[in-house]
Design a protein around this motif. Structure first.
Motif, PDB file in Angstrom:
ATOM      1  N   VAL A  47       3.636  12.979  52.253  1.00  0.00           N
ATOM      2  CA  VAL A  47       3.529  12.109  51.079  1.00  0.00           C
ATOM      3  C   VAL A  47       3.245  10.697  51.587  1.00  0.00           C
ATOM      4  O   VAL A  47       3.861  10.247  52.560  1.00  0.00           O
ATOM      5  N   GLN A  48       2.328  10.005  50.925  1.00  0.00           N
ATOM      6  CA  GLN A  48       1.995   8.638  51.345  1.00  0.00           C
ATOM      7  C   GLN A  48       3.051   7.642  50.859  1.00  0.00           C
ATOM      8  O   GLN A  48       3.432   7.693  49.686  1.00  0.00           O
ATOM      9  N   THR A 105       3.102   4.782  49.449  1.00  0.00           N
ATOM     10  CA  THR A 105       2.310   3.748  48.778  1.00  0.00           C
ATOM     11  C   THR A 105       3.007   3.235  47.525  1.00  0.00           C
ATOM     12  O   THR A 105       2.367   2.630  46.658  1.00  0.00           O
ATOM     13  N   PRO A 143       2.174  23.092  51.070  1.00  0.00           N
ATOM     14  CA  PRO A 143       2.404  22.867  49.639  1.00  0.00           C
ATOM     15  C   PRO A 143       1.841  21.507  49.219  1.00  0.00           C
ATOM     16  O   PRO A 143       2.220  20.475  49.784  1.00  0.00           O
ATOM     17  N   VAL A 144       0.940  21.525  48.253  1.00  0.00           N
ATOM     18  CA  VAL A 144       0.324  20.269  47.764  1.00  0.00           C
ATOM     19  C   VAL A 144       0.033  20.394  46.273  1.00  0.00           C
ATOM     20  O   VAL A 144       0.024  21.490  45.724  1.00  0.00           O
ATOM     21  N   GLY A 145      -0.257  19.265  45.652  1.00  0.00           N
ATOM     22  CA  GLY A 145      -0.746  19.267  44.274  1.00  0.00           C
ATOM     23  C   GLY A 145      -2.218  19.648  44.260  1.00  0.00           C
ATOM     24  O   GLY A 145      -2.892  19.652  45.307  1.00  0.00           O
ATOM     25  N   VAL A 159       0.096  16.930  37.278  1.00  0.00           N
ATOM     26  CA  VAL A 159       0.774  16.236  36.179  1.00  0.00           C
ATOM     27  C   VAL A 159      -0.123  15.075  35.741  1.00  0.00           C
ATOM     28  O   VAL A 159      -0.644  14.338  36.581  1.00  0.00           O
ATOM     29  N   MET A 190      -1.395  11.637  36.745  1.00  0.00           N
ATOM     30  CA  MET A 190      -0.334  10.658  36.978  1.00  0.00           C
ATOM     31  C   MET A 190      -0.499  10.161  38.397  1.00  0.00           C
ATOM     32  O   MET A 190      -0.635  10.958  39.327  1.00  0.00           O
ATOM     33  N   SER A 228      -1.071   4.504  41.725  1.00  0.00           N
ATOM     34  CA  SER A 228      -1.856   3.262  41.647  1.00  0.00           C
ATOM     35  C   SER A 228      -2.293   2.921  40.218  1.00  0.00           C
ATOM     36  O   SER A 228      -2.980   1.934  40.021  1.00  0.00           O
TER      37      SER A 228
HETATM   38  N1  AQP Z   1      -0.202  13.850  39.325  1.00  0.00           N
HETATM   39  C1  AQP Z   1       0.148  14.723  40.234  1.00  0.00           C
HETATM   40  N2  AQP Z   1       0.513  15.976  39.906  1.00  0.00           N
HETATM   41  C2  AQP Z   1       0.895  16.896  40.840  1.00  0.00           C
HETATM   42  N3  AQP Z   1       0.935  16.613  42.160  1.00  0.00           N
HETATM   43  C3  AQP Z   1       0.573  15.360  42.546  1.00  0.00           C
HETATM   44  N4  AQP Z   1       0.505  14.775  43.742  1.00  0.00           N
HETATM   45  C4  AQP Z   1       0.080  13.497  43.598  1.00  0.00           C
HETATM   46  N5  AQP Z   1      -0.136  13.232  42.313  1.00  0.00           N
HETATM   47  C5  AQP Z   1       0.160  14.363  41.616  1.00  0.00           C
HETATM   48  C6  AQP Z   1       0.866  15.444  44.994  1.00  0.00           C
HETATM   49  O1  AQP Z   1       1.884  14.679  45.610  1.00  0.00           O
HETATM   50  C7  AQP Z   1       1.731  14.806  47.023  1.00  0.00           C
HETATM   51  C8  AQP Z   1       1.786  13.451  47.640  1.00  0.00           C
HETATM   52  O2  AQP Z   1       0.699  12.671  47.182  1.00  0.00           O
HETATM   53  P1  AQP Z   1       0.223  11.443  48.035  1.00  0.00           P
HETATM   54  O3  AQP Z   1       1.158  10.353  47.877  1.00  0.00           O
HETATM   55  O4  AQP Z   1       0.018  11.820  49.420  1.00  0.00           O
HETATM   56  O5  AQP Z   1      -1.210  11.079  47.515  1.00  0.00           O
HETATM   57  P2  AQP Z   1      -1.916  11.005  46.152  1.00  0.00           P
HETATM   58  O6  AQP Z   1      -2.308  12.375  45.719  1.00  0.00           O
HETATM   59  O7  AQP Z   1      -3.032  10.066  46.358  1.00  0.00           O
HETATM   60  O8  AQP Z   1      -0.836  10.411  45.151  1.00  0.00           O
HETATM   61  P3  AQP Z   1      -1.051   9.472  43.942  1.00  0.00           P
HETATM   62  O9  AQP Z   1       0.248   9.334  43.285  1.00  0.00           O
HETATM   63  O10 AQP Z   1      -2.152   9.894  43.054  1.00  0.00           O
HETATM   64  O11 AQP Z   1      -1.419   8.093  44.596  1.00  0.00           O
HETATM   65  P4  AQP Z   1      -2.665   7.175  44.383  1.00  0.00           P
HETATM   66  O12 AQP Z   1      -2.480   6.529  43.065  1.00  0.00           O
HETATM   67  O13 AQP Z   1      -2.559   6.204  45.513  1.00  0.00           O
HETATM   68  O14 AQP Z   1      -3.892   8.016  44.436  1.00  0.00           O
HETATM   69  C9  AQP Z   1       0.418  15.533  47.267  1.00  0.00           C
HETATM   70  O15 AQP Z   1       0.695  16.894  47.577  1.00  0.00           O
HETATM   71  C10 AQP Z   1      -0.298  15.435  45.967  1.00  0.00           C
HETATM   72  O16 AQP Z   1      -1.146  16.546  45.739  1.00  0.00           O
END
Ligand code: AQP
Length: 344
Positions: free
Chosen positions: A12-13, A15, A147-149, A198, A208, A211
């Motif tokens: 997980v980032q 951020t 496991p990832v989204g 989500v 969701m 950022s």
């Molecule tokens: N909306 C989401 N629904 C389900 N899973 C999600 N993930 C992120 N958003 C959703 C999953 O959470 C894990 C970690 O995500 P991340 O922080 O590495 O990167 P991301 O996907 O870039 O997260 P964000 O919240 O959408 O950040 P920003 O706004 O910076 O782009 C991952 O497994 C991701 O799939």
């Protein structure tokens, strides 16, 4: 097909604004997999700096994600929890993978297109190469399950392509792999359940996201009970009642999203939720969703804030995890250097 010992890796980032999507799409899966698999969970801070970060905020966000992992139920003694930048081998393997991956592959990545937007010339090289670093994170431990989204599916496919090309390019003439053995497994994404994507509470067509400038678009893990309740009450919906069958959710992204969240928080299905609330008033369902979300998330938020403030504890967890991760990473990299033909 060669079988590799099963190992789970994900990250997980750090951020900021860790949210319900991260929790349902990833962290709850991390927690469940601990029971059946050996797991490595990483706070991917090298990924975070692919877009500008303020140093003090980055430090605080690394502690926030670590605290969230532990508050949600990840056991850092039984499994490995660490931050990526403490294990230099991630960057080393990513460089090798930069030389394996093709420009055409990376040009197809939709996350880069979305995050770089119209100003591509001004995006960092790191943002473009993000997926090769992600492949390195996973393959450094020769992980088999990730496991990832839903949003990370394309990057996982790229990681498999990189593993395959590395195996093809480097092992064909290597006598140690003469019997068709491969070095890297092809990691499998684990993307299941009713909340793999989500959506924003303000716009059912957008995911969701940390950022999103609107804080009302997401439920943060750090939100207190009142804030969670307020955000759900304000969540966008349409004027119709909830349908009694899944087909009735088609074309109703906001309703579909809230039903999916309820299902994921109870460990059930959308059909279960509609069997309970279908045809009923939307506000009755929303009240039940408020109670459920507060019941599940508020205690995690409280514990997360407590742990996050204990810098000595969190930093100790990360240091210990990094030491254990580094040992495994170093072993992989020794073999990779030999396979590539470097002298060590
Ligand atoms: N909306 C989401 N629904 C389900 N899973 C999600 N993930 C992120 N958003 C959703 C999953 O959470 C894990 C970690 O995500 P991340 O922080 O590495 O990167 P991301 O996907 O870039 O997260 P964000 O919240 O959408 O950040 P920003 O706004 O910076 O782009 C991952 O497994 C991701 O799939």
């Amino acid at each position: 097909m060669q079988s590799f010992p099963q190992l789970v890796f994900s990250g997980v980032q750090p951020t900021g604004n860790l949210h319900l999507g991260n929790y349902l799409g990833a962290i709850t899966k991390f927690v469940a997999l601990q029971e059946t698999h050996e797991c490595i969970y990483c706070v991917v801070d090298l990924h975070a700096i692919t877009v500008a970060q303020k140093p003090a905020e980055l430090t605080s966000n690394i502690r926030e994600v670590t605290a969230a992992f532990i508050a949600a139920g990840i056991d850092p003694k039984k499994h490995v929890v660490f931050n990526q930048s403490q294990v230099a081998e991630h960057a080393e393997l990513a460089w090798i993978f930069n030389c394996v991956a093709r420009m055409g592959w990376l040009n197809r990545m939709t996350q880069f297109k979305e995050k770089a937007g119209k100003d591509r010339e001004n995006a960092s090289v790191g943002l473009y190469a993000y997926p090769t670093l992600m492949a390195a994170d996973i393959l450094l431990y020769r992980a088999t399950h990730v496991p990832v989204g839903e949003d990370q599916k394309q990057h996982l496919e790229l990681a498999r392509d990189i593993a395959q090309k590395f195996n093809n390019d480097f092992l064909a003439d290597n006598p140690e792999f003469a019997d068709g053995k491969t070095f890297f497994p092809l990691p499998e994404p684990l993307i299941q359940g009713p909340a793999t994507r989500v959506m924003s509470l303000r716009d059912g067509s957008k995911k969701m996201s940390k950022s999103d400038p609107s804080d009302n678009s997401r439920i943060n893990l750090a939100d207190d009970a009142d804030t969670i309740a307020q955000k759900i009450r304000k969540a966008k919906t349409d004027p119709d009642a909830l349908p009694s069958a899944i087909e009735g959710l088609a074309g109703r992204p906001e309703a579909d999203n809230l039903v999916g969240i309820y299902a994921a928080l109870t460990g059930g299905t959308k059909a279960d939720v509609l069997a309970q609330f279908g045809s009923g008033n939307f506000s009755t369902f929303k009240s039940a969703l408020v109670d459920l979300t507060v019941e599940k998330l508020a205690p995690i938020g409280v514990e997360m804030r407590r742990l996050q403030a204990d810098h000595a504890y969190i930093d100790g967890v990360l240091r210990d995890g990094a030491n254990r991760a580094r040992e495994r990473a170093a072993a992989t990299m020794m073999q990779v250097r030999d396979i590539v033909g470097f002298i060590r």
